[in-house]
Design a protein around this motif. Sequence first.
Motif, PDB file in Angstrom:
ATOM      1  N   LYS A 146     -64.020 -20.445  14.338  1.00 52.47           N
ATOM      2  CA  LYS A 146     -64.742 -21.506  15.039  1.00 52.47           C
ATOM      3  C   LYS A 146     -65.127 -22.591  14.042  1.00 52.47           C
ATOM      4  O   LYS A 146     -65.810 -22.320  13.049  1.00 52.47           O
ATOM      5  CB  LYS A 146     -65.998 -20.945  15.716  1.00 52.47           C
ATOM      6  CG  LYS A 146     -66.776 -21.980  16.525  1.00 52.47           C
ATOM      7  CD  LYS A 146     -66.031 -22.411  17.763  1.00 52.47           C
ATOM      8  CE  LYS A 146     -66.860 -23.385  18.594  1.00 52.47           C
ATOM      9  NZ  LYS A 146     -66.140 -23.857  19.793  1.00 52.47           N
ATOM     10  N   TYR A 206     -54.498 -27.163  13.459  1.00 47.78           N
ATOM     11  CA  TYR A 206     -55.295 -28.385  13.369  1.00 47.78           C
ATOM     12  C   TYR A 206     -54.487 -29.405  12.578  1.00 47.78           C
ATOM     13  O   TYR A 206     -54.338 -29.289  11.357  1.00 47.78           O
ATOM     14  CB  TYR A 206     -56.618 -28.098  12.653  1.00 47.78           C
ATOM     15  CG  TYR A 206     -57.537 -27.170  13.404  1.00 47.78           C
ATOM     16  CD1 TYR A 206     -58.391 -27.646  14.401  1.00 47.78           C
ATOM     17  CD2 TYR A 206     -57.560 -25.801  13.109  1.00 47.78           C
ATOM     18  CE1 TYR A 206     -59.236 -26.788  15.088  1.00 47.78           C
ATOM     19  CE2 TYR A 206     -58.404 -24.935  13.790  1.00 47.78           C
ATOM     20  CZ  TYR A 206     -59.236 -25.436  14.784  1.00 47.78           C
ATOM     21  OH  TYR A 206     -60.077 -24.585  15.467  1.00 47.78           O
ATOM     22  N   ASN A 260     -55.566 -22.737  15.687  1.00 51.58           N
ATOM     23  CA  ASN A 260     -56.524 -23.471  16.515  1.00 51.58           C
ATOM     24  C   ASN A 260     -56.983 -22.615  17.691  1.00 51.58           C
ATOM     25  O   ASN A 260     -56.355 -22.585  18.746  1.00 51.58           O
ATOM     26  CB  ASN A 260     -55.885 -24.769  17.006  1.00 51.58           C
ATOM     27  CG  ASN A 260     -56.828 -25.578  17.880  1.00 51.58           C
ATOM     28  OD1 ASN A 260     -58.016 -25.254  18.003  1.00 51.58           O
ATOM     29  ND2 ASN A 260     -56.307 -26.624  18.500  1.00 51.58           N
ATOM     30  N   TRP A 261     -58.111 -21.934  17.508  1.00 53.12           N
ATOM     31  CA  TRP A 261     -58.635 -21.055  18.543  1.00 53.12           C
ATOM     32  C   TRP A 261     -59.206 -21.804  19.744  1.00 53.12           C
ATOM     33  O   TRP A 261     -59.499 -21.192  20.770  1.00 53.12           O
ATOM     34  CB  TRP A 261     -59.687 -20.122  17.939  1.00 53.12           C
ATOM     35  CG  TRP A 261     -59.065 -18.881  17.376  1.00 53.12           C
ATOM     36  CD1 TRP A 261     -58.299 -18.780  16.258  1.00 53.12           C
ATOM     37  CD2 TRP A 261     -59.113 -17.576  17.941  1.00 53.12           C
ATOM     38  NE1 TRP A 261     -57.869 -17.488  16.086  1.00 53.12           N
ATOM     39  CE2 TRP A 261     -58.367 -16.719  17.101  1.00 53.12           C
ATOM     40  CE3 TRP A 261     -59.724 -17.026  19.074  1.00 53.12           C
ATOM     41  CZ2 TRP A 261     -58.205 -15.373  17.361  1.00 53.12           C
ATOM     42  CZ3 TRP A 261     -59.580 -15.668  19.324  1.00 53.12           C
ATOM     43  CH2 TRP A 261     -58.817 -14.863  18.482  1.00 53.12           C
ATOM     44  N   GLU A 262     -59.350 -23.099  19.637  1.00 52.27           N
ATOM     45  CA  GLU A 262     -59.798 -23.878  20.796  1.00 52.27           C
ATOM     46  C   GLU A 262     -58.697 -23.930  21.855  1.00 52.27           C
ATOM     47  O   GLU A 262     -58.966 -24.225  23.024  1.00 52.27           O
ATOM     48  CB  GLU A 262     -60.164 -25.311  20.381  1.00 52.27           C
ATOM     49  CG  GLU A 262     -61.216 -25.409  19.283  1.00 52.27           C
ATOM     50  CD  GLU A 262     -62.596 -24.970  19.748  1.00 52.27           C
ATOM     51  OE1 GLU A 262     -62.864 -24.979  20.970  1.00 52.27           O
ATOM     52  OE2 GLU A 262     -63.423 -24.613  18.880  1.00 52.27           O
ATOM     53  N   ASN A 263     -57.482 -23.617  21.464  1.00 52.23           N
ATOM     54  CA  ASN A 263     -56.324 -23.671  22.353  1.00 52.23           C
ATOM     55  C   ASN A 263     -56.136 -22.324  23.051  1.00 52.23           C
ATOM     56  O   ASN A 263     -55.793 -21.325  22.413  1.00 52.23           O
ATOM     57  CB  ASN A 263     -55.079 -24.021  21.530  1.00 52.23           C
ATOM     58  CG  ASN A 263     -53.820 -24.124  22.374  1.00 52.23           C
ATOM     59  OD1 ASN A 263     -53.818 -23.843  23.566  1.00 52.23           O
ATOM     60  ND2 ASN A 263     -52.732 -24.528  21.739  1.00 52.23           N
TER      61      ASN A 263
END
Length: 557
Positions: free
Chosen positions: A207, A127, A173-176
């Motif tokens: 998250k 991030y 960044n787990w959104e990636n």
Amino acid sequence: MNRKWWHGKVAYQVYPKSFCDSNGDGIGDLKGIISKLDYLKDLGVDIIWLSPCYVSPLADQGYDIADYYRIDPRFGTMADMDELITEAKKRDIGILMDLVVNHCSDEHEWFKKACADPNGRYGKFFYIEKRRPDGSLPCNWRSCFGGPVWDKLPGHEDLYYLHTFHKKQPDLNWENPDLREEVYKMMNWWLDKGLAGFRIDAIINIKKVLPFKDYPADRSDGLSSINNMLSEQTGIGAFLGEMRDRTFKLHNSFSVGEVFNERPEEIPEFIGDDGYFSSMFDFSETVFGRSPLGSYADSGITPDDYKRCVFQTQRRIGDIGMISNIIENHDESRGVSRYIPEEDVTPTSKKMLAALYFLLKGLPWIYQGQEIGMENISFDSIDEVDDISTLDGYKVARAAGLSEKEALRAVEKSSRDNARTPFQWDGSENAGFTTGKPWLRVNPNYTEINLADQRNDPDSVFNFYRQLTRLRKNPDYQETFTYGELVPYLEDRHNVMAYLRKSESQCILVMGNYQKEPQTLPLPSAPKKILLNNLHDLKIDGGCVALDGYQVIVAEL
């Protein structure tokens, strides 16, 4: 509940740096652990969780991983790890590694590449943000170790990276999806090597509530506890379900989550038959009494508080899945020093606490040294402290107006260093942990509390733990202790903790007098057999039992 291979097992946590040093450099290592496998087998251990031994600069004692595919030379080599897995399997012991994937080290190759090119592939693994138009940081969250969660990205004056914990632990960044693929690839690489599974660190933190926003400040620093964000966070199940399907399920492996802040309705999703994890730790009594102001303001926990916390968890979980029960770990103070009044800490009270938690429904976990009743250590100066969390807590206490002495005493009680002092193997120099200078001071009480003295003493804390593991695994009682219902008994009786473990054909009473004064208590029915008693005498008369101070009994009714 679907029956799984790990039900009915006894688990043990090893903190490698402090367990056993095989080469005299003052740091515990993998060869040291291998040399103690027979000891752990004799204790009754089936699963060993290793705190991190990956390559790391040790800013947070290994929970800052610089290379997930290499063993830190301090602890040995990958060949040593392979030998540990192999030798453990020969003894029917499974090895768990610590999975730390909320963050990595700022010395990891991914972060170095992100610093070199924040807009490139690896920049998106973290991030990375600019300040807001008004010049403030992207949000006002406080890191778990104090200060803002944002620090300047090295080499860039206008960019900041997020770190929930230490500044040397940038959050991933787990959104990636690209990042997640790398994580699953690494996990499967370890599972293919023969690991039994993973203990999963700080997993709820993966998250974030996005876009970043402020929460009400809760201290004079103008920052907000990151727990305020976590309590509002939703949608983590998509990540956890994907991780389960891509890794654990493929190997029929065991996983235990460090889970805080789960909502009651989410428990089946976390540890149900098709849960994200095999199990998760019960932290209800661990976090009881913690103050948002800092550790200096924490309140203690009474026997009745402890009982309520445990029974609330047992009701919450019910037959949904297997909870993991602890009284201490590497992140906490010693259980006997927290859950027993200081003036009452004796071998008798230690054994009572052991029986009360060990025979609950769920998986019992032993932290290294717990089985010999290791206690907290006293500090003469803050300079003796290694733990970064304790150092931050001391600063917070001093800022709140406490004197140096008051602040030291306040943070001493909850310091993580309490659990990280070297294992006390015997009464020789450095407690038999090392022939060199130990990396962390040995507790001076090692001459009174050590394994060598307790091993041949049938009344020792150690041998009481051996009795507990054997009782849980006894074919005559294993079904009841593993799958039987837990029913609280005399729940409202002050300083008494008692419960029934019930199956279709059996009822077992676990009853402890949680105070130094004797108590006479009614029995639910006549005992058929006394299975365990931490004292030699037992007085039963007219449907009542007279328990001495801190006496605990286990009886088949």
